[in-house]
Design a protein around this motif. Structure first.
Motif, PDB file in Angstrom:
ATOM      1  N   PRO A 211     143.626  43.599  21.619  1.00 32.21           N
ATOM      2  CA  PRO A 211     144.832  42.759  21.672  1.00 32.21           C
ATOM      3  C   PRO A 211     146.077  43.511  21.238  1.00 32.21           C
ATOM      4  O   PRO A 211     146.005  44.476  20.488  1.00 32.21           O
ATOM      5  N   TYR A 212     147.224  43.018  21.722  1.00 35.44           N
ATOM      6  CA  TYR A 212     148.520  43.571  21.372  1.00 35.44           C
ATOM      7  C   TYR A 212     149.447  42.454  20.900  1.00 35.44           C
ATOM      8  O   TYR A 212     149.293  41.292  21.281  1.00 35.44           O
ATOM      9  N   THR A 213     150.410  42.859  20.104  1.00 34.72           N
ATOM     10  CA  THR A 213     151.513  41.980  19.739  1.00 34.72           C
ATOM     11  C   THR A 213     152.780  42.563  20.329  1.00 34.72           C
ATOM     12  O   THR A 213     153.070  43.754  20.127  1.00 34.72           O
ATOM     13  N   VAL A 214     153.530  41.756  21.074  1.00 34.51           N
ATOM     14  CA  VAL A 214     154.761  42.224  21.703  1.00 34.51           C
ATOM     15  C   VAL A 214     155.948  41.457  21.130  1.00 34.51           C
ATOM     16  O   VAL A 214     155.980  40.221  21.158  1.00 34.51           O
ATOM     17  N   ARG A 243     159.676  54.671  26.494  1.00 34.20           N
ATOM     18  CA  ARG A 243     159.838  54.954  25.063  1.00 34.20           C
ATOM     19  C   ARG A 243     160.326  53.715  24.317  1.00 34.20           C
ATOM     20  O   ARG A 243     159.849  53.410  23.219  1.00 34.20           O
ATOM     21  N   ILE A 244     161.232  52.975  24.914  1.00 35.69           N
ATOM     22  CA  ILE A 244     161.761  51.768  24.273  1.00 35.69           C
ATOM     23  C   ILE A 244     160.739  50.637  24.296  1.00 35.69           C
ATOM     24  O   ILE A 244     160.488  49.978  23.283  1.00 35.69           O
ATOM     25  N   LEU A 245     160.130  50.416  25.451  1.00 33.44           N
ATOM     26  CA  LEU A 245     159.209  49.282  25.577  1.00 33.44           C
ATOM     27  C   LEU A 245     157.978  49.435  24.691  1.00 33.44           C
ATOM     28  O   LEU A 245     157.540  48.465  24.062  1.00 33.44           O
ATOM     29  N   THR A 246     157.407  50.626  24.641  1.00 36.35           N
ATOM     30  CA  THR A 246     156.215  50.808  23.808  1.00 36.35           C
ATOM     31  C   THR A 246     156.555  50.695  22.325  1.00 36.35           C
ATOM     32  O   THR A 246     155.659  50.482  21.494  1.00 36.35           O
ATOM     33  N   TYR A 247     157.845  50.809  22.000  1.00 37.23           N
ATOM     34  CA  TYR A 247     158.291  50.621  20.617  1.00 37.23           C
ATOM     35  C   TYR A 247     158.277  49.145  20.226  1.00 37.23           C
ATOM     36  O   TYR A 247     158.369  48.811  19.049  1.00 37.23           O
ATOM     37  N   HIS A 248     158.135  48.263  21.202  1.00 40.85           N
ATOM     38  CA  HIS A 248     158.081  46.824  20.950  1.00 40.85           C
ATOM     39  C   HIS A 248     156.646  46.305  20.852  1.00 40.85           C
ATOM     40  O   HIS A 248     156.440  45.096  20.719  1.00 40.85           O
ATOM     41  N   VAL A 249     155.668  47.191  20.918  1.00 47.07           N
ATOM     42  CA  VAL A 249     154.264  46.781  20.990  1.00 47.07           C
ATOM     43  C   VAL A 249     153.495  47.298  19.781  1.00 47.07           C
ATOM     44  O   VAL A 249     153.567  48.482  19.434  1.00 47.07           O
ATOM     45  N   ILE A 250     152.748  46.384  19.147  1.00 48.16           N
ATOM     46  CA  ILE A 250     151.889  46.713  18.012  1.00 48.16           C
ATOM     47  C   ILE A 250     150.446  46.445  18.417  1.00 48.16           C
ATOM     48  O   ILE A 250     150.147  45.435  19.049  1.00 48.16           O
ATOM     49  N   ALA A 251     149.563  47.348  18.048  1.00 43.67           N
ATOM     50  CA  ALA A 251     148.139  47.116  18.304  1.00 43.67           C
ATOM     51  C   ALA A 251     147.643  46.004  17.394  1.00 43.67           C
ATOM     52  O   ALA A 251     147.975  45.950  16.207  1.00 43.67           O
TER      53      ALA A 251
END
Length: 317
Positions: A211-214, A243-251
């Motif tokens: 799962p991810y948290t966005v 680079r920006i979008l993946t900075y908004h995602v937490i495992a």
């Protein structure tokens, strides 16, 4: 914080059993058994008038009035109002079958009183809608999909009620599908698709197992960041967007009830963001001068959760 309204979807009804007893609560109520059924208790309480209407329209009143053992996470009237269902007319305008599946997402097919469970975050618990809710117990109380248990252990002859402050919505798809279903995320969807034209398929990542948290910037957040139109996003460098979008995602699945003051979770981009709770929940990027407000929370997806934010997060240079 309000909860986003997403399109409802039909979920097949399969009754599954929960393997453990649930809930040590914020506040216990009615420890003694009652001769009333769950449906009777709902009907007798003015704070459940909208829930009563919903149960009648979904033809679930008879089920919760009859024999059996059930647990109901019962949204009060304020919870229905926060979900945009503040009148009987709005509730009865919904498809009865759609409403039935939403309500079954609030029901466990056994009696699970407020008994001790380990302090844990996001324990998956199967509901009568064949979809999991996620239960958190921490020093602040007990939460279901981030919703607060206001009163626990309202006992009935056929089960128990735990009163909650939000209507729980089952997942309508994965993170990408949930974003596509909400018009307020059209700029975000465009950014994900454009980024996926580069070396990293961001859409594939966000549709993966997780799962991810966005932390999902709204359209206005993108406009404020200098992307005036979807066309501007489509013309942007895919690598820069990645680079920006993946900075908004937490495992991991981080619900609002899991956010803690001063936490610095790592993102898929590699940098960290900072969580603050003073004056409302916020998240700050290392490259931002101010923190972003978390404006809507706990949109459950099949592979994680989405929280809406009002500012694009920027990693450190």
């Amino acid at each position: 914080m309000r909860t986003l309204n997403f399109k409802f979807s039909k979920i097949a009804l399969v009754v599954t059993l929960v393997g453990f007893a649930l809930f040590s609560s914020c506040k216990k109520d009615n420890d003694e058994p009652q001769n009333l059924s769950i449906a009777d208790i709902v009907a007798a309480d003015d704070n459940f008038s909208l829930l009563e209407t919903a149960l009648n329209h979904a033809q679930l009143t008879g089920t919760l009035k009859g024999e059996g053992n059930f647990t109901v996470f019962a949204p009060n009237n304020a919870a229905f109002a926060a979900a945009g269902l503040d009148t009987d007319a709005k509730i009865t305008a919904m498809s009865a079958e759609t409403l039935r599946q939403i309500l079954l997402y609030h029901v466990l097919p056994n009696r699970t009183p407020a008994s001790a469970i380990p302090m844990a975050a996001n324990t998956a618990v199967a509901t009568s809608a064949n979809a999991n809710v996620f239960v958190t117990k921490n020093s602040n109380g007990v939460f279901v999909n981030g919703a607060t248990v206001l009163n626990a252990d309202v006992n009935a002859k056929n089960g128990v009620i735990h009163i909650i402050n939000a209507v729980l919505m089952p997942a309508t798809g994965n993170i990408v599908q949930a974003a596509q279903a909400n018009a307020n995320f059209s700029f975000l969807v465009a950014a994900v698709l454009r980024a996926s034209q580069g070396s990293t398929n961001v859409a594939q990542v966000l549709a993966g197992t997780g799962p991810y948290t966005v932390f999902a910037p709204t359209n206005q957040a993108f406009i404020n960041a200098g992307f005036a139109t979807v066309a501007a996003i489509q013309a942007a460098d895919p690598a820069a967007l990645t680079r920006i979008l993946t900075y908004h995602v937490i495992a991991g699945r981080v619900l609002s009830s899991d956010l803690t003051q001063g936490a610095t979770p790592a993102t898929l981009q590699g940098g960290t963001v900072t969580i603050t709770l003073t004056g409302g929940a916020k998240v700050k990027g290392a490259g931002n001068t101010t923190a972003s407000n978390i404006t809507a929370t706990n949109v459950i997806t099949t592979n994680g959760v989405i929280h809406a934010i009002d500012q694009v997060l920027l990693p450190a240079n």
